[in-house]
Motif scaffolding. Structure first.
Motif, PDB file in Angstrom:
ATOM      1  N   PRO A 244       0.817  -1.217   0.000  1.00  8.68           N
ATOM      2  CA  PRO A 244       0.000   0.000   0.000  1.00  8.68           C
ATOM      3  C   PRO A 244       0.844   1.258   0.000  1.00  8.68           C
ATOM      4  O   PRO A 244       2.005   1.257   0.429  1.00  8.68           O
ATOM      5  CB  PRO A 244      -0.813  -0.124   1.297  1.00  8.68           C
ATOM      6  N   CYS A 245       0.258   2.344  -0.499  1.00  9.62           N
ATOM      7  CA  CYS A 245       0.919   3.640  -0.429  1.00  9.62           C
ATOM      8  C   CYS A 245       1.213   3.945   1.037  1.00  9.62           C
ATOM      9  O   CYS A 245       0.410   3.651   1.922  1.00  9.62           O
ATOM     10  CB  CYS A 245       0.012   4.723  -1.001  1.00  9.62           C
ATOM     11  N   GLY A 246       2.377   4.514   1.290  1.00  4.99           N
ATOM     12  CA  GLY A 246       2.758   4.843   2.658  1.00  4.99           C
ATOM     13  C   GLY A 246       3.489   3.728   3.367  1.00  4.99           C
ATOM     14  O   GLY A 246       3.980   3.908   4.483  1.00  4.99           O
ATOM     15  N   ALA A 247       3.588   2.542   2.722  1.00  2.00           N
ATOM     16  CA  ALA A 247       4.252   1.406   3.365  1.00  2.00           C
ATOM     17  C   ALA A 247       5.736   1.336   3.036  1.00  2.00           C
ATOM     18  O   ALA A 247       6.435   0.442   3.504  1.00  2.00           O
ATOM     19  CB  ALA A 247       3.567   0.095   2.955  1.00  2.00           C
ATOM     20  N   GLY A 248       6.225   2.268   2.213  1.00  2.00           N
ATOM     21  CA  GLY A 248       7.661   2.309   1.942  1.00  2.00           C
ATOM     22  C   GLY A 248       8.108   1.455   0.776  1.00  2.00           C
ATOM     23  O   GLY A 248       9.101   0.726   0.889  1.00  2.00           O
ATOM     24  N   LYS A 249       7.402   1.549  -0.358  1.00  2.92           N
ATOM     25  CA  LYS A 249       7.836   0.787  -1.546  1.00  2.92           C
ATOM     26  C   LYS A 249       9.205   1.256  -2.026  1.00  2.92           C
ATOM     27  O   LYS A 249       9.981   0.467  -2.560  1.00  2.92           O
ATOM     28  CB  LYS A 249       6.795   0.923  -2.663  1.00  2.92           C
ATOM     29  N   ILE A 400       1.001   1.531   8.499  1.00  3.70           N
ATOM     30  CA  ILE A 400       0.284   2.579   7.777  1.00  3.70           C
ATOM     31  C   ILE A 400      -0.849   3.061   8.683  1.00  3.70           C
ATOM     32  O   ILE A 400      -1.265   2.354   9.604  1.00  3.70           O
ATOM     33  CB  ILE A 400      -0.274   2.098   6.417  1.00  3.70           C
ATOM     34  N   ALA A 401      -1.302   4.268   8.422  1.00  3.80           N
ATOM     35  CA  ALA A 401      -2.314   4.859   9.296  1.00  3.80           C
ATOM     36  C   ALA A 401      -3.656   4.150   9.153  1.00  3.80           C
ATOM     37  O   ALA A 401      -4.021   3.687   8.070  1.00  3.80           O
ATOM     38  CB  ALA A 401      -2.478   6.338   8.974  1.00  3.80           C
ATOM     39  N   CYS A 402      -4.388   4.073  10.259  1.00  4.75           N
ATOM     40  CA  CYS A 402      -5.773   3.618  10.213  1.00  4.75           C
ATOM     41  C   CYS A 402      -6.587   4.668   9.456  1.00  4.75           C
ATOM     42  O   CYS A 402      -6.379   5.868   9.634  1.00  4.75           O
ATOM     43  CB  CYS A 402      -6.299   3.455  11.628  1.00  4.75           C
ATOM     44  N   ALA A 403      -7.449   4.214   8.570  1.00  6.28           N
ATOM     45  CA  ALA A 403      -8.212   5.165   7.747  1.00  6.28           C
ATOM     46  C   ALA A 403      -9.706   4.906   7.854  1.00  6.28           C
ATOM     47  O   ALA A 403     -10.151   3.753   7.820  1.00  6.28           O
ATOM     48  CB  ALA A 403      -7.771   5.064   6.291  1.00  6.28           C
ATOM     49  N   LEU A 535      -6.438   7.358  -1.585  1.00  5.82           N
ATOM     50  CA  LEU A 535      -6.413   7.010  -0.169  1.00  5.82           C
ATOM     51  C   LEU A 535      -4.972   6.922   0.317  1.00  5.82           C
ATOM     52  O   LEU A 535      -4.633   7.349   1.423  1.00  5.82           O
ATOM     53  CB  LEU A 535      -7.138   5.687   0.073  1.00  5.82           C
ATOM     54  N   GLY A 536      -4.109   6.400  -0.550  1.00  5.43           N
ATOM     55  CA  GLY A 536      -2.709   6.233  -0.169  1.00  5.43           C
ATOM     56  C   GLY A 536      -1.994   7.514   0.182  1.00  5.43           C
ATOM     57  O   GLY A 536      -0.978   7.503   0.898  1.00  5.43           O
ATOM     58  N   ARG A 537      -2.507   8.643  -0.278  1.00  2.00           N
ATOM     59  CA  ARG A 537      -1.857   9.916   0.015  1.00  2.00           C
ATOM     60  C   ARG A 537      -1.883  10.257   1.511  1.00  2.00           C
ATOM     61  O   ARG A 537      -1.122  11.091   1.978  1.00  2.00           O
ATOM     62  CB  ARG A 537      -2.533  11.054  -0.762  1.00  2.00           C
ATOM     63  N   ILE A 538      -2.770   9.610   2.270  1.00  5.69           N
ATOM     64  CA  ILE A 538      -2.901   9.965   3.691  1.00  5.69           C
ATOM     65  C   ILE A 538      -2.587   8.786   4.605  1.00  5.69           C
ATOM     66  O   ILE A 538      -2.917   8.809   5.799  1.00  5.69           O
ATOM     67  CB  ILE A 538      -4.320  10.502   4.004  1.00  5.69           C
ATOM     68  N   LEU A 539      -1.922   7.748   4.076  1.00  2.83           N
ATOM     69  CA  LEU A 539      -1.704   6.538   4.865  1.00  2.83           C
ATOM     70  C   LEU A 539      -0.367   6.490   5.586  1.00  2.83           C
ATOM     71  O   LEU A 539      -0.087   5.510   6.282  1.00  2.83           O
ATOM     72  CB  LEU A 539      -1.847   5.289   3.983  1.00  2.83           C
ATOM     73  N   ARG A 540       0.465   7.503   5.427  1.00  5.81           N
ATOM     74  CA  ARG A 540       1.692   7.510   6.224  1.00  5.81           C
ATOM     75  C   ARG A 540       1.316   7.539   7.710  1.00  5.81           C
ATOM     76  O   ARG A 540       0.429   8.308   8.110  1.00  5.81           O
ATOM     77  CB  ARG A 540       2.550   8.730   5.897  1.00  5.81           C
TER      78      ARG A 540
END
Length: 592
Positions: A244-249, A400-403, A535-540
């Protein structure tokens, strides 16, 4: 095996899977319970989550209404499962575990056939006794008749040379073409032709960031890189890592570069992303600035590690001219090519990648979904899925952040109803997407999150210009100069700007770790990949551990709402659910 009648899954003969998300609540006598109005009472099916996670490994979600989710088993979904080590027996066991009716025989047969075909045909590198001269590559099979079956097709036969003994040979540069031809016939090829050695170039990961903080790849990032590299054998070296976005690919890419230890070409989506890759390389590896090249419209330096964009490489003066910058692929002896956001790979890059099968290739993405249906092209030219972690697993571990996802339904502005009624089906979507009544909802949401860092993302520039004016926030579009984009992003990171309005350029490759609210006001029809990216833009993960909020603002009872349901499919598969809120009750619902 004895099937449990109250299991949630039905497997149908067309390879569709119907998964019940809820079940009827029963009383102590097993009779359905009803509420005061006589309606049946329901609860989440206790096996729904387990079934959802099991199916995600080998099936694709197609529909997700409230009570029934529909999946489909496809050849590519099964082959990706096979690449991760699942057998036909494993897949069938999962289906039987959750099914409430017998699995149709044809479905079981097709799963076994597809699994058997994975690797049935192989490309082998044949080394001469003297080990001199160009390598020879053979298409072979351990199953009698398999080779003869595919040779009956002209699309395959024209790419091969048959010798007197019936052995099929191909040129090295045809490895990609033969894999493309064969996958269209239902034969995924196990390419064991190996890789050319790129020029050696060590990439050493730092143990301490420049800030002084300790650094090491997380366990799943390390496992992903190792799952791709496979110890340097021909069994690895090509494939896709899904996180997922924010997981450090990006860290996975750096770890893979460290394992390969050769010159690397990195391709990404835009110049801002190029600069972010460069910053990550400088922050998390021992590389110096002089060892990292940027190949963009603003600078064209080629170094042992070079970062460029898909747009740059696919630029040409006219539709009939050559792609002037394709020479970058052959200019250096690259040992690794990294495709960032591989789900966005443009067709011309597919074509040049077909000739790059002797280079190690790593695709990074949050979703294998392609709206053009070219998942098979990614599979055969970049490689199979090598690593995948469900989004909710990483969320539960705090990586990753809870959304919280919310769909806000807005009535169509009265002045727009005549235009909507008379519009074509395509234009109905645009009229509904640009509904002026959405502006008030966005303002309410911004007030609700008055302390948040808010991204408002949309598709249509006129709509975004108007919205930016109403909320008093800067607007970033594709026409915004790179320097200005970076300045605004930096102000957002520092807290000098609390709100940014962004067009589709905000879909990917923006490093804004403090963004915790995303408001989507329009999108690209039913694009599942776009929903995931936004959604991935806010998952850090947030420094205070707080949750992120994702809002999709849609026009009630319109084409906009229909496409929104399609857009949400991928995230539903990952375990997210959308709370539905009526805009007329918005202030009361939020206590605003």
């Amino acid at each position: 095996m004895t099937l449990a009648a109250d299991n949630p899954l039905i497997v149908q003969s067309d390879r569709s899977l119907v998964l019940h998300t809820v079940r009827t609540v029963a009383d102590e006598h097993g009779r359905p319970r009803r509420d005061a109005q006589g309606r049946l009472l329901t609860e989440e099916h206790p096996r729904f989550v387990g079934a959802r996670d099991a199916l995600a490994a080998f099936a694709e979600l197609e529909k997700s209404p409230d009570y029934l989710h529909t999946y489909r088993i496809t050849p590519v979904s099964v082959w990706n499962a096979a690449a991760l080590g699942l057998s036909a027996a494993d897949i069938l066991a999962r289906l039987e575990d959750f099914a409430c009716v017998p699995i149709p025989r044809n479905v079981a047969s097709e799963i076994r056939t597809w699994i058997e075909r994975y690797g049935l045909l192989r490309i082998e590198r044949v080394v001469t006794a003297a080990e001199a001269g160009p390598a020879r590559f053979e298409l072979c099979s351990s199953k009698p008749g398999a080779l003869a079956e595919v040779l009956a097709h002209e699309s395959v036969r024209k790419l091969l040379t048959l010798d007197a003994r019936g052995r099929a040979w191909l040129a090295e540069h045809e490895r990609g073409s033969i894999k493309q031809a064969l996958i269209k016939l239902g034969f995924p090829v196990d390419d064991r032709g190996g890789y050319r050695a790129g020029d050696p170039f060590a990439v050493v990961l730092r143990k301490q960031l420049r800030s002084g903080a300790p650094f090491a790849p997380r366990a799943y990032q390390r496992e992903a890189a190792e799952g791709f590299y496979r110890g340097g054998s021909v069994l690895g070296g090509s494939g896709v890592v899904v996180l997922p976005c924010g997981a450090g690919k990006t860290v996975v890419g750096l770890a893979a570069m460290s394992l390969v230890g050769e010159k690397t070409l990195i391709l990404t989506t835009n110049t801002v992303a190029v600069r972010q890759w460069r910053a990550e390389l400088l922050d998390k590896t021992e590389l110096g600035a002089h060892e990292i090249g940027e190949y963009t419209g603003e600078e064209k330096s080629v170094r042992p590690v070079t970062v460029s964009t898909y747009q740059m490489l696919t630029w040409r003066r006219s539709k009939t001219d050559a792609f002037e910058h394709f020479a970058l692929f052959s200019r250096e002896n690259w040992g690794l090519v990294i495709y960032d956001e591989v789900h966005l790979l443009p067709a011309p890059i597919f074509r040049v990648t077909a000739a790059l099968q002797a280079r190690r290739r790593l695709g990074l993405t949050a979703t294998l979904v392609r709206e053009d249906g070219k998942e098979d092209e990614v599979f055969c030219l970049i490689g199979p899925k090598r690593y995948d972690v469900p989004w909710k697993v990483l969320e539960n571990k705090g990586f990753i952040a809870c959304a919280r996802c919310t769909e806000v339904r807005v009535p169509l502005d009265a002045a727009q109803k005549p235009a909507y009624a008379s519009a074509s089906a395509r234009n109905k979507f645009r009229v509904a997407s640009e509904n002026p009544a959405k502006i008030r909802v966005v303002q309410q949401l911004i007030r609700r999150h008055r302390d948040g860092r808010v991204l408002v993302i949309g598709q249509y520039i006129d709509q975004l210009v108007e919205l930016a004016r109403h909320v008093g926030a800067p607007l970033i579009t594709g026409k915004t100069p790179t320097a200005e984009r970076e300045r605004l992003y930096d102000r957002f990171r520092r807290g000098a700007e609390r709100i940014l309005v962004v067009s589709k350029v905000g879909n990917f490759a923006i490093d804004l770790p403090d963004a915790n609210v995303a408001i989507q006001i329009s999108g690209t029809f039913g694009s599942r990949q776009e929903e995931a990216q936004r959604l991935g833009r806010i998952l850090r993960p947030k420094s205070d551990g707080s949750a992120a909020s994702f809002y999709a603002v849609v026009t009630l009872g319109s084409r906009d709402q229909e496409f929104a349901q399609k857009r949400q499919l991928f995230l539903t598969e990952q375990g997210y659910s959308y709370e539905i809120i009526d805009a007329t009750q918005l202030e009361a619902s939020f206590g605003a």
